[in-house]
Design a protein around this motif. Structure first.
Motif, PDB file in Angstrom:
ATOM      1  N   GLY A 139       0.811  -1.213   0.000  1.00  0.00           N
ATOM      2  CA  GLY A 139       0.000   0.000   0.000  1.00  0.00           C
ATOM      3  C   GLY A 139       0.845   1.264   0.000  1.00  0.00           C
ATOM      4  N   GLU A 140       1.902   1.270   0.822  1.00  0.00           N
ATOM      5  CA  GLU A 140       2.790   2.430   0.907  1.00  0.00           C
ATOM      6  C   GLU A 140       3.373   2.775  -0.457  1.00  0.00           C
ATOM      7  N   ASN A 141       3.658   1.754  -1.250  1.00  0.00           N
ATOM      8  CA  ASN A 141       4.329   1.956  -2.538  1.00  0.00           C
ATOM      9  C   ASN A 141       3.360   1.942  -3.713  1.00  0.00           C
ATOM     10  N   HIS A 142       2.073   2.149  -3.408  1.00  0.00           N
ATOM     11  CA  HIS A 142       1.057   2.261  -4.458  1.00  0.00           C
ATOM     12  C   HIS A 142       1.138   1.100  -5.441  1.00  0.00           C
ATOM     13  N   PHE A 143       1.200  -0.127  -4.921  1.00  0.00           N
ATOM     14  CA  PHE A 143       1.157  -1.331  -5.749  1.00  0.00           C
ATOM     15  C   PHE A 143       2.311  -1.390  -6.763  1.00  0.00           C
ATOM     16  N   ALA A 144       3.548  -1.116  -6.276  1.00  0.00           N
ATOM     17  CA  ALA A 144       4.730  -1.210  -7.136  1.00  0.00           C
ATOM     18  C   ALA A 144       5.066  -2.684  -7.394  1.00  0.00           C
ATOM     19  N   LEU A 160       9.193  -5.349  12.462  1.00  0.00           N
ATOM     20  CA  LEU A 160       9.560  -5.293  11.037  1.00  0.00           C
ATOM     21  C   LEU A 160       8.877  -4.072  10.430  1.00  0.00           C
ATOM     22  N   LYS A 161       9.479  -2.900  10.601  1.00  0.00           N
ATOM     23  CA  LYS A 161       8.875  -1.660  10.110  1.00  0.00           C
ATOM     24  C   LYS A 161       8.854  -1.653   8.584  1.00  0.00           C
ATOM     25  N   VAL A 162       7.716  -1.266   8.015  1.00  0.00           N
ATOM     26  CA  VAL A 162       7.590  -1.171   6.562  1.00  0.00           C
ATOM     27  C   VAL A 162       8.559  -0.114   6.057  1.00  0.00           C
ATOM     28  N   PRO A 163       9.503  -0.465   5.156  1.00  0.00           N
ATOM     29  CA  PRO A 163      10.474   0.540   4.698  1.00  0.00           C
ATOM     30  C   PRO A 163       9.805   1.602   3.824  1.00  0.00           C
ATOM     31  N   ARG A 164      10.234   2.863   4.003  1.00  0.00           N
ATOM     32  CA  ARG A 164       9.618   3.994   3.281  1.00  0.00           C
ATOM     33  C   ARG A 164      10.421   4.353   2.025  1.00  0.00           C
ATOM     34  N   GLU A 165      11.582   3.681   1.827  1.00  0.00           N
ATOM     35  CA  GLU A 165      12.409   4.031   0.667  1.00  0.00           C
ATOM     36  C   GLU A 165      11.860   3.379  -0.600  1.00  0.00           C
ATOM     37  N   ALA A 166      12.706   3.346  -1.642  1.00  0.00           N
ATOM     38  CA  ALA A 166      12.301   2.794  -2.936  1.00  0.00           C
ATOM     39  C   ALA A 166      11.777   1.359  -2.756  1.00  0.00           C
ATOM     40  N   PRO A 167      10.736   0.990  -3.520  1.00  0.00           N
ATOM     41  CA  PRO A 167      10.149  -0.346  -3.381  1.00  0.00           C
ATOM     42  C   PRO A 167      10.977  -1.409  -4.106  1.00  0.00           C
ATOM     43  N   THR A 168      12.200  -1.611  -3.659  1.00  0.00           N
ATOM     44  CA  THR A 168      13.067  -2.611  -4.291  1.00  0.00           C
ATOM     45  C   THR A 168      13.490  -3.647  -3.245  1.00  0.00           C
TER      46      THR A 168
END
Lengths: 206, 206, 206, 206
Positions: free
Chosen positions: B97-102, C25-33
């Motif tokens: 969700g955070e990454n808008h479905f990346a 396990l915090k959801v990472p806010r950086e690039a979705p890679t």
């Protein structure tokens, strides 16, 4: 399917919803004085109102399933649907409290209350329409004035929030107070039906 | 070993999983307008999908253990294994969700769905292979088309995410919708077996 | 006092402990890679190990109370004492994972495992020494080699952490693997005792 | 209305309250040394005290409802009221620990303890005054010295916090220690009543 696990799962979800709301009350890191608690007051009031609402839903859920012995797949999903809307209460309660009862959060709070009430009515209908029916619940509900009026009041409070949010929040408090009066209808109907059952058992054992 | 505590523990874990996901929906601190809620929409959709998935697992788990009376150590651990994979749903749902479905989060979401489905199949096999077998569950599952197709679809969606993540997410929604239709097979098989049991009890009591 | 609510409360606490660990396990806010997930790997491994440990405690707790029908105030408090130490597992698991298995967190993880094991032994003794005793549990435990060796290994691993933390963590994994093998002793003892009970019931009903 | 679901819901809420408190112990992000744990010590002590208090409430709640078979709407709401005050324990425990037992947080901690004790007394009265009464609970409580003294001590500790907060916190610890001694009164009364019931059953079966 017996109602045991449906009740256990619902109790679990409702217990978590009612308790994690308090996590929105973040422990203040500033000076340990009463002054730093003052900005938390709206959040506390919104927590109190939401605690009462979840308590009311648990109470009514508890009463309703006292009259029910078996559940179908439809009832299971109607119940999950109700829990979904109630699971959004901590979010809208937090938003309402953080923003000191601003119009948009007050309206959104009403939307979640409205959808929860609608989901409750769907669940009630699913139980009433189950094969064999549920005469105890049906007679207990009767005309169901409270159940039918509540969503109408929520629906009215949503647009009202943008004119006077205090009036809207006042309506939420009012509905909660009306429901706080315990629903003796089901208790009475159950007592009556148990008397009848006891009579039936006596007849059988003769 | 009776199934009571296994069901209670699973209900507890599933209730917590389904409810703590909403904590990912962080209350926005900006202006109290609908505009600040808009960026939360993908997170809300991912929450909705994951809520439905955990609801499906609870529902199927509930149905499966209705046919089971006793559990062995192997079944206990197969169940803990299933709960482990499901406990990762809030994390991958939040990332999706955070990454808008990346693409990468969409693939990882599929991995957790796949591993959960595999864990569910292992648990089902452990119950079927328990001493004495479980003819009610066996006849209820039948060829288990839905159960066998779901992991294949997840496995296909994982690489697909890197080409078109919307298609992959569409497949997740599709499988959820297929499962939403309640599994009447077990209800029918149980009803049949209870009829047979009732007959047996009547025979015994004569 | 029946064991019902003690089991329900323990199931609730253990279910919450096992599930809130995933919030570390915090959801990472950086690039979705996948690259941003790599730093989470130690936390994931520490989560996995701790999930297995809480699962083992739940499993053994479940087996132990299968042999017990009534609890005294002493058993209630011995149980709360065990839950206290287990409630610290999410904290030490998070600290261990965040610091990539550094010596001090590895030692502290061992301290919490050691205290939990000691608390479990106290609870076991409280059940065995209850009025009337518990012959099924006593015969099931036997010499209790696993139960007695585990705290000794934890106690050895704590100072070892400061010389080679990988060896210490390896010992924690080893003990977990030993316990993963389900405790068939109690299952066998229960099956034996139920056979005896069934015989007794048959005798009585004659 | 049977007490089953009331107990299950209360167990759930108390289990969550007792467990989420540990989330206040934030995993330190600095160097992995014992030195970074030192500032967490007051928080740990406040967690320990609050864990014991919630454990005491669960223990007494458990004992009290052992004597009760049916609940009215009034008892349900008296129970929700008790859970509300206990749900604030994690917040005040966090504030107390974060501020190293400063006067205002120490006083607020006392307020929540006082309100919880008052809510518990209201619940106890609601059970005693239910139709048919509750002679087992009434005889078990007797003069209820502990129950009546505790709120008086909390009430005294609240203003005392502003003169010497250590004395106030010492009083909280003292009351907890007094309650830790399990309440054998109810166990004895129940044992007596079961003996009487067993006698009654024997008479009936003759």
């Amino acid at each position: 399917m017996h109602t045991g696990r449906l009740e256990a799962f619902s109790d679990g979800v409702l217990a978590i919803i009612i308790t994690i709301m308090v996590l929105e009350l973040k422990v203040p890191r500033e000076a340990p004085t009463l002054a730093v608690l003052k900005p938390l007051l709206p959040l506390f009031l919104s927590y109190l109102l939401s605690f009462v609402y979840v308590g009311i839903y648990w109470n009514n859920h508890h009463h309703m399933f006292q009259t029910t012995e078996r559940v179908s797949g439809g009832i299971l999903w109607a119940n999950v649907h109700l829990l979904f809307w109630l699971s959004l209460v901590p979010f809208v309660a937090g938003w309402l409290g953080e923003n000191h009862f601003a119009p948009t959060p007050a309206a959104l709070y009403g939307v979640v209350l409205l959808m929860s009430a609608v989901a409750y009515m769907i669940l009630q209908q699913a139980i009433l329409r189950a094969p064999g029916g549920n005469p105890v619940l049906a007679s207990a509900i009767g005309r169901d004035l409270k159940g039918k009026l509540s969503p109408i009041i929520y629906a009215a409070a949503i647009p009202l929030s943008f004119f006077n949010q205090w009036l809207a929040c006042g309506l939420y408090v009012l509905v909660a107070l009306v429901w706080l009066i315990p629903d003796r209808r089901i208790e009475r109907a159950l007592a009556g039906s148990e008397g009848a059952n006891a009579g039936g058992v006596q007849n059988e054992s003769r």
